[in-house]
Design an enzyme around this catalytic site. Structure first.
Site, PDB file in Angstrom:
ATOM      1  CG  HIS A   1      -1.601   4.186  15.185  1.00 33.73           C
ATOM      2  ND1 HIS A   1      -1.264   4.358  13.857  1.00 33.73           N
ATOM      3  CD2 HIS A   1      -2.949   4.126  15.217  1.00 33.73           C
ATOM      4  CE1 HIS A   1      -2.361   4.396  13.118  1.00 33.73           C
ATOM      5  NE2 HIS A   1      -3.400   4.256  13.917  1.00 33.73           N
TER       6      HIS A   1
ATOM      7  CD  GLU B   1      -9.797   4.469  14.571  1.00 33.66           C
ATOM      8  OE1 GLU B   1     -10.717   4.969  15.264  1.00 33.66           O
ATOM      9  OE2 GLU B   1      -8.861   5.133  14.102  1.00 33.66           O
TER      10      GLU B   1
END
Length: 202
Positions: A8, A74
């Site tokens: 990202h 994550e």
């Protein structure tokens, strides 16, 4: 088949060197502005459910169908999330974690082995399903840790977890070979990617 793995774009936590983990931190205004549309299109993009990945996927691949995969989230940093290393310089739990090579379980979170097992277990079926369908590409937008785990687990040449360092808004292209995957569950690294307005895809 080519597999594209993207990290990202930038968030405020990235700029402040804070552990984001599974906190749902969006892209910063700067992070959103610096991302550029990818130089190829995708009908489907597999994403982490966290908003920074989904926002990045929308900019990189506008209009693509996003399919959220929880296993691509994550690393769960537990009690360390929201803090940076300077905040924790005197934290005994943090020092023990760092001095142990970041392998022990974070308080309230995951160990690196648990994270890598979870991430790789989510990634491998995506590869196999795309290959079975005869897809030409598989596109994933997730996190730095996700890419670390996938590249350590599946990429050739083989490198350690911390030897892969994808930039914000960048990542890796990997080539799928059916025989190599069948025999070794490995993918060949092709190139490092960057999709920001100040740098071309390379």
């Amino acid at each position: 088949m080519t597999i594209y793995l993207f990290r990202h774009g930038r968030t405020a936590y990235n700029d402040e060197k804070r552990y984001q983990g599974q906190r749902d931190i969006p892209l910063s205004d700067v992070g959103a502005r610096e991302l550029a549309k990818a130089p190829f299109d995708a009908e489907i993009v597999y994403v982490s459910p966290l908003s920074r990945a989904r926002m990045s996927a929308e900019i990189l691949f506008p209009g693509a169908c996003q399919i959220a995969v929880p296993g691509l989230m994550e690393f769960d940093f537990g009690a360390f999330e929201g803090r940076n290393y300077m905040d924790m310089s005197d934290d005994a739990d943090y020092r023990a974690w760092v001095e142990g090579g970041c392998e022990i379980r974070c308080p309230g979170g995951e160990s690196r082995a648990e994270f890598c097992a979870r991430t790789c277990a989510a990634f491998a079926p995506l590869v196999e399903a795309a290959a079975e369908r005869g897809e030409e590409q598989l596109v994933i937008v997730a996190h730095s840790g996700t890419l670390h785990a996938v590249m350590e687990g599946f990429a050739l040449p083989e490198k350690g977890y911390f030897d892969w360092e994808p930039p914000c808004g960048g990542g890796y292209a990997l080539d799928f070979d059916a025989a190599l995957w069948r025999e070794r569950k490995k993918l060949r690294y092709r190139e490092t990617l960057r999709c920001t307005k100040d740098g071309a895809l390379c």
